[in-house]
Design an enzyme around this catalytic site. Structure first.
Site, short mmCIF file in Angstrom:
data_model
loop_
_atom_site.label_atom_id
_atom_site.label_comp_id
_atom_site.label_asym_id
_atom_site.label_seq_id
_atom_site.Cartn_x
_atom_site.Cartn_y
_atom_site.Cartn_z
N GLU A 11 4.69 -4.48 8.80
CA GLU A 11 3.31 -4.69 8.01
C GLU A 11 2.83 -6.28 7.48
O GLU A 11 1.99 -6.44 7.21
CB GLU A 11 3.26 -4.00 7.09
CG GLU A 11 3.38 -2.31 7.23
CD GLU A 11 3.26 -1.40 6.42
OE1 GLU A 11 3.29 0.01 6.55
OE2 GLU A 11 3.60 -1.79 5.09
N HIS A 27 10.85 -3.20 4.12
CA HIS A 27 11.23 -1.82 3.83
C HIS A 27 11.49 -1.28 5.11
O HIS A 27 10.95 -1.47 6.13
CB HIS A 27 10.13 -1.08 2.71
CG HIS A 27 8.87 -1.05 3.41
ND1 HIS A 27 8.08 -1.72 3.82
CD2 HIS A 27 8.09 0.21 3.82
CE1 HIS A 27 6.89 -1.46 4.26
NE2 HIS A 27 7.02 -0.04 4.29
N HIS A 45 -1.81 4.93 9.83
CA HIS A 45 -0.93 5.82 9.74
C HIS A 45 -0.83 7.14 10.62
O HIS A 45 -0.48 8.20 9.83
CB HIS A 45 -0.16 6.17 8.59
CG HIS A 45 0.09 4.73 7.64
ND1 HIS A 45 -0.72 3.77 7.10
CD2 HIS A 45 1.34 4.25 7.37
CE1 HIS A 45 -0.25 2.68 6.53
NE2 HIS A 45 1.09 3.17 6.73
N HIS A 105 0.92 -1.34 -0.03
CA HIS A 105 -0.07 -0.07 0.06
C HIS A 105 1.03 1.33 0.09
O HIS A 105 0.41 2.36 0.65
CB HIS A 105 -0.87 -0.08 1.19
CG HIS A 105 -0.22 -0.07 2.64
ND1 HIS A 105 -0.79 -0.66 3.53
CD2 HIS A 105 0.61 0.77 2.96
CE1 HIS A 105 -0.18 -0.47 4.66
NE2 HIS A 105 0.86 0.16 4.42
#
Length: 280
Positions: free
Chosen positions: A240, A193, A59, A12
């Site tokens: 995630e 990441h 977030h 995403h």
């Protein structure tokens, strides 16, 4: 009885939204990622889901470091999108399914999960971008929404084992639902990441492939590491993968068939992946 038709998993990254806005899908940098979506759309057209249970991470739109629930379930009739600071366009609002949400919530509490219930909730890019990828150019989303937010931001994080168990409990709730809906599950985020610190730009294709190789047939393999070990292996934002693990749990214990799989490194300093699973 309701039917769980399968699962859709994808990254995403906010930059995906920018690429969609600019029309960059066929640019060389983006094409390998976007080329993974025609099979997703074909599967959705055939599976015909009308409800999506979405496991994602907020977030800072609803929850910030001063108040971060481990697990939060939406129980609203409507969910509006908002930009939490990336400059992305505001996407279409979502119609909720409060009755199913409450059934999931009650099942989770009975299973001794201490969750946060949200009757007023906004959704950010982590939920909206996967929808834009799956159903581009639609006037309204073709599925109702039950969002489930997982803390992947503020330590201590839930363990992969606990996330799998949460997903399994959600799956039991879906299979005991008396409606006739066709339900899909979604897991968004990742893969490996890290966006800050000395390891900024870190990615780990070996760990990503381990996750992709085991997701369909042996999701318990993804619970062998602690949340802290996942952060070491996948990067601090790569945790995630917890969203994917939870969504996979909701599909049940039986092995799943991998309908499609796409993996591309990098987009916006992220190892990006897309997977569709359905019952074997």
């Amino acid at each position: 009885m309701a039917q769980v038709v399968g699962g859709y998993f994808t990254s995403h990254v906010p930059a995906i939204g920018g690429a969609i806005e600019r029309g960059d899908q066929q640019e060389a940098y983006w094409k390998p990622f976007f080329d993974g979506f025609p099979p997703v759309r074909q599967w959705l057209a055939e599976a015909r889901p009308d409800v999506a249970i979405v496991f994602y991470n907020d977030h800072g739109l609803n929850f910030f470091l001063d108040a971060m629930p481990t697990f939060a379930v939406g129980a609203a009739a409507r969910y509006d999108n908002a930009d939490e600071g990336w400059g992305l366009p505001v996407y279409k609002s979502f119609v909720g399914h409060p009755n199913l949400s409450w059934h999931v919530i009650e099942t989770l509490v009975e299973a001794e999960f201490d969750i946060t219930t949200c009757q007023n909730m906004k959704v950010d890019h982590a939920l909206s971008i996967p929808f834009e990828l799956a159903w581009p150019d639609v006037g309204a989303w073709p599925v109702k929404l039950v969002p489930i937010a997982i803390n992947t931001v503020q330590f201590p994080l839930p363990s992969p084992r606990r996330c799998l168990a949460l997903g399994q409990a959600v799956g039991r709730a879906l299979r005991s639902w008396k409606g006739d809906e066709r339900i899909m599950v979604m897991g968004t985020g990742g893969l490996s990441h890290q966006l800050e610190g000395a390891r900024a730009g870190f990615m780990n294709p070996e760990y990503d492939r381990f996750c992709l190789d085991n997701l369909a047939t042996d999701p318990a393999a993804l619970t062998a590491h602690s949340a802290e070990e996942v952060a070491e292996l996948a990067g601090t934002q790569g945790v995630e993968i917890l969203n994917w693990i939870t969504a996979r749990g909701a599909l049940g214990d039986a092995p799943q068939t991998m309908v499609m799989r796409n993996y591309h490194v990098p987009i916006s300093n992220t190892a990006a992946a897309t997977v569709v699973l359905e019952p074997a």
